[in-house]
Each structure stands twice: as structure tokens, then as C-alpha cells.
Design an enzyme around this catalytic site. Structure first.
Site, mmCIF file in Angstrom:
data_model
loop_
_atom_site.group_PDB
_atom_site.id
_atom_site.type_symbol
_atom_site.label_atom_id
_atom_site.label_comp_id
_atom_site.label_asym_id
_atom_site.label_seq_id
_atom_site.Cartn_x
_atom_site.Cartn_y
_atom_site.Cartn_z
ATOM 1 C CB SER A 47 22.271 -38.569 10.096
ATOM 2 O OG SER A 47 21.070 -37.824 10.085
ATOM 3 C CG HIS A 107 22.381 -33.394 10.401
ATOM 4 N ND1 HIS A 107 22.655 -33.442 9.049
ATOM 5 C CD2 HIS A 107 21.814 -34.578 10.723
ATOM 6 C CE1 HIS A 107 22.269 -34.622 8.573
ATOM 7 N NE2 HIS A 107 21.757 -35.322 9.568
ATOM 8 C CG ASP A 153 23.536 -30.607 7.426
ATOM 9 O OD1 ASP A 153 22.560 -30.578 8.211
ATOM 10 O OD2 ASP A 153 24.182 -31.655 7.211
#
Length: 365
Positions: A44, A332, A329
């Protein structure tokens, strides 16, 4: 003379096909990038939309993700650009590298992004969140891309090899093999089956096969990212009471476990260098000092302690000044942090940032 003549014709044909490829790549750009193509593998941290169409909780195609990105919520797990988006800009690409999903035709000649949120080196890592594309499958998808490139270059394997040999390949994966595997004993048995040293060795064994497969398929200039300091992310700080007790901002136990993986990864890369595979180890630096980012221990968007217990929810109001936050967040970095990380990877001369080459040097090699 006949043999040499045939070789000359073959070389000329290959050069013509490469010129055609370069023309197609540069058709929408006024300047040529430093390398003809950029291929990206990972999780991600660098996913740019491959998870949008699969059944998973690991997705970011909703606001406020992408709140500062020109195209909005594209599936990038941050407020703006990822590290590889910025690296593409630094390499001179006009427009970002497209996701594998939905990209076909001549566009693949400038590279593709195969990364998938929640994916890991091991196939099962991230399964607790739903479907994902693990590293092994990403490599298989790249093999298919190479076959497509072969068709675009009219079956000339010499031209394919010359093109791929000039491209940058970026692989950054491994966090989910801990976050969404080893550190989740209720969902996975790995922490009961393997001690930390054995588990790290198994990860390196699998990763070796995957990187070797990339080499066998044509990759020569490969940037390998180290696992980031996941003991310092808001998600871990929200779960770990010891940080406040001992004055540390990080879960030191997790950092020690990852040090085993890092040392084995460095050994792997040194061995591969002996086989003439150009590899680059990106050592993610510790969180920048407070004077660079005012908030380094909680997310700009999230729920609970450190904004790290639940990640950013749809239409949630994020912090006002994202430039002051290291983390977007629970997991990340922000666009601002990615600018710092990409800059270090691209042109830093410090061994703690890039070793034995930075990406600028790798592109010029």
C-alpha cells in the site's frame, strides 16, 4: 560476411524497434525521461489503484484519501503522491506510472505499477483484510507484461532485453508480513511456528526467488526498499503502552525484530551484486526531527489513540495542515513525508539512505 551482415541487420532492426518504443513513450511528453520505463512492485505504500476493483478492506479510493492529489481519490493510500509518484517525476516522466489494472497497449512501454495494498512477500500475508496481489503474483503479472512488450516490439527479443535493461525496477514490500501476519497471532500461526530469526530467513528465501525471477525476466536496474520502521507508525503506538512509559516514540521490540530482516536483506543484496545484478537498498530513515514535521507520532486522519486505532474513514475530516504531519493515517506517510523519502532515495549520498547507489546513479549506470 553473411553472418556479420545478418547480425548487423538484426542490430539495426532492434535499434529501430527501440526507437519506435521511445517515440511512443515520448509522444505525450516534451522531454525524455532519464530511463525509458519504470516498473513498481510492493504494497500500500506504493499502490496507485490496483486494489480498487478487488474485494478487500485495504482500499483507498474514497475521500479524504487523495484530497491533495490532482485526480482525487485514485486508490493511493495517502493524501497526495506516493514515493514512487515523486520518483517518477524526478526521473523525468510526464504523468505518473499507471496501475497494472486496466492498462494495456503501448502505454505499458513506459512501465507499470503492480503494487497491491495489504500484500506481502508471503502469499497469505494480508488475507485478514481480503483479496490482495502478493509479490509472487505481481512478478507473474510482470512476466505477462514482458510478453505483451514482445508483441509490441514485433517479437524481437533483443529489443525487449535492451529496453528492459535500461529501465528502473522498484520493489518495496515486507511490512505486511509482520503487520498483517507475524504480529497477528489470532489470525496467523507464523509467530508460533517460527522464531523471529527463522521467520526473517524464510522471508528472505521467498524474496530471493522473487527478485531472481525479475532478473530472469529482464530486470537489471533494481531498487529494493527496506521495510520501514513500522514500530514507529501510529497504529503500533496506539497498541503499545511501553512507548509512553520509557519515553520512546517507537515499539522497540518490533524494531529489533525488523533489524534481523534488514541484516539478512543486506546480505542478500550483496550476494546478488556478485552476480552482476544492479541492486539498490533504500534504508528508510528514522522519523524526521520535529523541526521538519511538527507531528510525528499520530496520523493526520484516523480514529482513536494517535489516530491509529482505526484508519481514515470515508469523508472524515483530516487535519488542516498536512505538511506538518509525518503520517497521513495509521500506516502511511503524507505527501510531504514522501517528498523527503523520495528525495533521499533519488540523490542522497548517505549510505543510510541509499546503498550502494542512489536511484539517480542507478538510472545513469
Amino acid at each position: 560476411m553473411g553472418f556479420l551482415g545478418n547480425m548487423t541487420v538484426a542490430a539495426a532492426a532492434a535499434a529501430a524497434l527501440l526507437a519506435l518504443a521511445t517515440f511512443e513513450i515520448a509522444a505525450c511528453s516534451t522531454e525524455s525521461p532519464q530511463v525509458p520505463c519504470f516498473f513498481i512492485f510492493g504494497d500500500s505504500l506504493v499502490d496507485n489503484g490496483n486494489n480498487n476493483g478487488i474485494l478487500t478492506l485495504a482500499r483507498a479510493n474514497y475521500l479524504p484519501y487523495g484530497v491533495d492529489f490532482p485526480d482525487g481519490a485514485t486508490g493511493r493510500f495517502t493524501n497526495g503522491r506516493t514515493t514512487v509518484d515523486i520518483l517518477a517525476e524526478l526521473l523525468g516522466f510526464q504523468g505518473f506510472i499507471r496501475p497494472y489494472e486496466g492498462t494495456r497497449g503501448a502505454a505499458i512501454l513506459r512501465g507499470l505499477n503492480y503494487a497491491s495494498g495489504a500484500s506481502g512477500i508471503r502469499e497469505e500475508s494480508g488475507s485478514n483484510l481480503g483479496a490482495h496481489i502478493p509479490m509472487g503474483e505481481q512478478v507473474q503479472r510482470f512476466r505477462g507484461t514482458v510478453r505483451q512488450i514482445g508483441r509490441l516490439l514485433r517479437g524481437n527479443q533483443t529489443a525487449v532485453n535492451e529496453l528492459l535493461g535500461r529501465c528502473i525496477f522498484y520493489a518495496a514490500i515486507g511490512s505486511n508480513d509482520y503487520l498483517n501476519n507475524y504480529f497477528m497471532p489470532d489470525s496467523y500461526s507464523t509467530s508460533a511456528d517460527y522464531d523471529p530469526k527463522t521467520y526473517a530467513a524464510l522471508l528472505i528465501q521467498d524474496y530471493t526467488r522473487q527478485l531472481t525471477a525479475l532478473y530472469d525476466t529482464g530486470a537489471r536496474k533494481v531498487a529494493v526498499g527496506a521495510v520501514g520502521q513500522i514500530g514507529c507508525i501510529p497504529y503500533q503506538l496506539a497498541r503499545y503502552d511501553g512507548a509512553a512509559a520509557n519515553g520512546s516514540r517507537c515499539n522497540e521490540r518490533i524494531l529489533l525484530l525488523l533489524l534481523l530482516l534488514l541484516l539478512l536483506l543486506l546480505l542478500l543484496l550483496l550476494l546478488l551484486l556478485l552476480l552482476l545484478l544492479l541492486l539498490l537498498l533504500l534504508l528508510l530513515p528514522p522519523p524526521p526531527p520535529p523541526q521538519r514535521f511538527d507531528v510525528i507520532d499520530k496520523g493526520c486522519c484516523g480514529v482513536g489513540r494517535n489516530n491509529g486505532q482505526i484508519t481514515c474513514l470515508p469523508l472524515q475530516q483530516p487535519c488542516d495542515d498536512r505538511s506538518k504531519y509525518l503520517f497521513w493515517d495509521a500506516f502511511h506517510p503524507t505527501d510531504a513525508a514522501n517528498v523527503v523519502l523520495a528525495g533521499k532515495a533519488f540523490n542522497s549520498t548517505a549510505r543510510s539512505d541509499a546503498y550502494p547507489r542512489n536511484i539517480q546513479q542507478l538510472a545513469a549506470a
